[in-house]
Design a protein around this motif. Structure first.
Motif, PDB file in Angstrom:
ATOM      1  N   VAL A  60       0.838  -1.201   0.000  1.00 48.06           N
ATOM      2  CA  VAL A  60       0.000   0.000   0.000  1.00 48.06           C
ATOM      3  C   VAL A  60       0.872   1.249   0.000  1.00 48.06           C
ATOM      4  CG1 VAL A  60      -1.739   1.327   1.265  1.00 48.06           C
ATOM      5  CG2 VAL A  60      -1.852  -1.183   1.249  1.00 48.06           C
ATOM      6  N   ASP A  61       0.627   2.134  -0.950  1.00 49.41           N
ATOM      7  CA  ASP A  61       1.112   3.507  -0.833  1.00 49.41           C
ATOM      8  C   ASP A  61       0.069   4.407  -1.482  1.00 49.41           C
ATOM      9  OD1 ASP A  61       1.587   3.773  -3.598  1.00 49.41           O
ATOM     10  OD2 ASP A  61       3.736   3.482  -3.408  1.00 49.41           O
ATOM     11  N   GLU A  62       0.315   5.705  -1.491  1.00 48.26           N
ATOM     12  CA  GLU A  62      -0.724   6.636  -1.918  1.00 48.26           C
ATOM     13  C   GLU A  62      -1.132   6.467  -3.376  1.00 48.26           C
ATOM     14  OE1 GLU A  62       3.051   9.338  -2.147  1.00 48.26           O
ATOM     15  OE2 GLU A  62       2.336   7.630  -0.971  1.00 48.26           O
ATOM     16  N   ARG A  63      -0.258   5.860  -4.190  1.00 49.01           N
ATOM     17  CA  ARG A  63      -0.617   5.695  -5.605  1.00 49.01           C
ATOM     18  C   ARG A  63      -1.881   4.860  -5.783  1.00 49.01           C
ATOM     19  NH1 ARG A  63       4.153   2.958  -8.301  1.00 49.01           N
ATOM     20  NH2 ARG A  63       4.474   2.153  -6.197  1.00 49.01           N
ATOM     21  N   ARG A  64      -2.203   4.017  -4.818  1.00 50.19           N
ATOM     22  CA  ARG A  64      -3.440   3.236  -4.891  1.00 50.19           C
ATOM     23  C   ARG A  64      -4.667   4.157  -4.984  1.00 50.19           C
ATOM     24  NH1 ARG A  64      -2.665  -2.231  -5.879  1.00 50.19           N
ATOM     25  NH2 ARG A  64      -1.232  -3.175  -4.375  1.00 50.19           N
ATOM     26  N   PHE A  65      -4.581   5.344  -4.381  1.00 48.61           N
ATOM     27  CA  PHE A  65      -5.743   6.212  -4.236  1.00 48.61           C
ATOM     28  C   PHE A  65      -5.643   7.491  -5.059  1.00 48.61           C
ATOM     29  CE2 PHE A  65      -5.039   3.750  -0.348  1.00 48.61           C
ATOM     30  CZ  PHE A  65      -6.181   2.970  -0.386  1.00 48.61           C
TER      31      PHE A  65
ATOM     32  N   GLY B  74      -7.412  -1.498  -6.099  1.00 54.87           N
ATOM     33  CA  GLY B  74      -6.643  -2.734  -5.984  1.00 54.87           C
ATOM     34  C   GLY B  74      -6.023  -3.196  -7.275  1.00 54.87           C
ATOM     35  N   THR B  75      -6.171  -2.407  -8.342  1.00 54.72           N
ATOM     36  CA  THR B  75      -5.639  -2.798  -9.642  1.00 54.72           C
ATOM     37  C   THR B  75      -4.117  -2.777  -9.638  1.00 54.72           C
ATOM     38  OG1 THR B  75      -7.596  -1.934 -10.767  1.00 54.72           O
ATOM     39  CG2 THR B  75      -5.623  -2.220 -12.102  1.00 54.72           C
ATOM     40  N   ALA B  76      -3.525  -3.748 -10.300  1.00 57.52           N
ATOM     41  CA  ALA B  76      -2.063  -3.809 -10.372  1.00 57.52           C
ATOM     42  C   ALA B  76      -1.518  -2.632 -11.167  1.00 57.52           C
ATOM     43  CB  ALA B  76      -1.628  -5.116 -11.022  1.00 57.52           C
ATOM     44  N   GLN B  77      -0.381  -2.126 -10.707  1.00 57.47           N
ATOM     45  CA  GLN B  77       0.374  -1.101 -11.407  1.00 57.47           C
ATOM     46  C   GLN B  77       1.840  -1.305 -11.053  1.00 57.47           C
ATOM     47  OE1 GLN B  77      -0.056   2.983  -9.580  1.00 57.47           O
ATOM     48  NE2 GLN B  77      -1.831   2.025  -8.616  1.00 57.47           N
ATOM     49  N   PRO B  78       2.763  -0.674 -11.758  1.00 63.43           N
ATOM     50  CA  PRO B  78       4.182  -0.922 -11.477  1.00 63.43           C
ATOM     51  C   PRO B  78       4.526  -0.774 -10.000  1.00 63.43           C
ATOM     52  CG  PRO B  78       3.967   0.309 -13.503  1.00 63.43           C
ATOM     53  CD  PRO B  78       2.587   0.218 -12.919  1.00 63.43           C
ATOM     54  N   GLY B  79       5.054  -1.845  -9.414  1.00 63.58           N
ATOM     55  CA  GLY B  79       5.440  -1.848  -8.012  1.00 63.58           C
ATOM     56  C   GLY B  79       4.324  -2.162  -7.045  1.00 63.58           C
ATOM     57  N   LEU B  80       3.099  -2.289  -7.539  1.00 63.49           N
ATOM     58  CA  LEU B  80       1.941  -2.546  -6.677  1.00 63.49           C
ATOM     59  C   LEU B  80       1.113  -3.683  -7.283  1.00 63.49           C
ATOM     60  CD1 LEU B  80       0.819   1.142  -6.012  1.00 63.49           C
ATOM     61  CD2 LEU B  80       2.134  -0.325  -4.472  1.00 63.49           C
ATOM     62  N   PRO B  81       1.220  -4.883  -6.745  1.00 66.53           N
ATOM     63  CA  PRO B  81       0.461  -6.009  -7.301  1.00 66.53           C
ATOM     64  C   PRO B  81      -1.033  -5.898  -7.020  1.00 66.53           C
ATOM     65  CG  PRO B  81       1.678  -6.685  -5.349  1.00 66.53           C
ATOM     66  CD  PRO B  81       2.121  -5.293  -5.650  1.00 66.53           C
TER      67      PRO B  81
ATOM     68  N   ILE C  30      -8.010  -4.429  -0.525  1.00 66.17           N
ATOM     69  CA  ILE C  30      -7.982  -3.027  -0.086  1.00 66.17           C
ATOM     70  C   ILE C  30      -9.377  -2.419  -0.145  1.00 66.17           C
ATOM     71  CG2 ILE C  30      -7.126  -0.724  -0.647  1.00 66.17           C
ATOM     72  CD1 ILE C  30      -4.517  -2.016  -1.523  1.00 66.17           C
ATOM     73  N   LEU C  31     -10.055  -2.568  -1.276  1.00 66.07           N
ATOM     74  CA  LEU C  31     -11.399  -2.009  -1.407  1.00 66.07           C
ATOM     75  C   LEU C  31     -12.360  -2.642  -0.407  1.00 66.07           C
ATOM     76  CD1 LEU C  31     -13.310  -0.114  -2.890  1.00 66.07           C
ATOM     77  CD2 LEU C  31     -13.751  -1.954  -4.528  1.00 66.07           C
TER      78      LEU C  31
END
Length: 236
Positions: free
Chosen positions: A140-145, A191-198, A203-204
């Motif tokens: 988890v980091d802020e990029r999730r949101f 919760g969608t995957a993005q670089p560095g965040l599987p 989370i949702l």
């Protein structure tokens, strides 16, 4: 008396809607929001904008979050990066091949807003830290949101403190003022995957159980100005 609610820890701008953004040290804020934020989007032949969901204005286009973008000087055309972080020479041609859609291309905002809701999203570290504790299995980091502003809140600040800001104005001395309105309703994109965040759908689920899928504070710009990392924000 003004109430200090935090210090700007990070600033994020997303030049192309639904792609990864760029972290800034300072940015101009005008009536539209952070200068250049969501100024471009992937638009299809029906005029719908690439997003993580389907609505009247948006069309779900899976994979956009694995890309990233940044703006050129003086808010010029955006530079697009592939999932490995490599600059793309021809964004339109790349997007058509990547999305397997012959009708898409980058488009600058016109009469149809690129914002899902309101122009500025502010997230507190108190809430972000709660998510980390609630979902220890997820990265988890802020990029999730996708906030524009990550605000470092004082020790002991409760999670979802953003709810207490609604109806008030957050001000930076001599600078920007933001009128806090409401929170964002979160979707599966968190919760969608993005670089560095599987991929992390849990989370949702955690946010839904604790806070009815709502998380952050959305704001309108009450006074334009320049915003910098390290600026203190107080509620008027």
């Amino acid at each position: 008396m003004a109430e200090l609610i935090g210090v700007v820890e990070a600033l994020w701008r997303y030049p192309v809607k639904s792609t990864g953004g760029e972290r800034l040290d300072a940015v101009e804020v005008d009536g539209r929001g952070l200068a250049g934020d969501r100024l471009y989007a992937v638009r299809d032949g029906d005029g719908k904008l690439g997003s993580g969901k389907n609505t009247r204005r948006f069309r779900r286009m899976d994979g956009l979050l694995r890309l990233s973008s940044r703006l050129g000087g003086r808010l010029g055309a955006p530079e697009l990066f592939d999932p490995l972080g490599t600059p793309v020479a021809d964004p339109d041609a790349f997007l058509r091949a990547y999305l397997q859609r012959p009708d898409v291309g980058l488009a600058r905002e016109d009469e149809v807003s690129h914002f899902d809701q309101l122009p500025v999203s502010v997230l507190s570290t108190a809430t972000l830290d709660w998510v980390r504790r609630a979902v220890p299995s997820a990265v988890v980091d802020e990029r999730r949101f996708r906030p524009n502003i990550l605000l470092r809140t004082p020790p002991g600040t409760p999670p979802f403190v953003e709810d207490e800001w609604f109806g008030r104005v957050g001000r930076v001395r001599g600078g920007v003022a933001l009128a806090f309105i409401r929170s964002s309703e979160r979707c599966a994109m968190t919760g969608t995957a993005q670089p560095g965040l599987p991929h992390a759908p849990e989370i949702l689920k955690a946010v839904a159980r604790a806070h009815d899928t709502r998380l952050d504070a959305l704001a309108e710009v009450a006074r334009p100005g320049r915003l910098r990392v390290g600026d203190a924000v107080a509620l008027a």
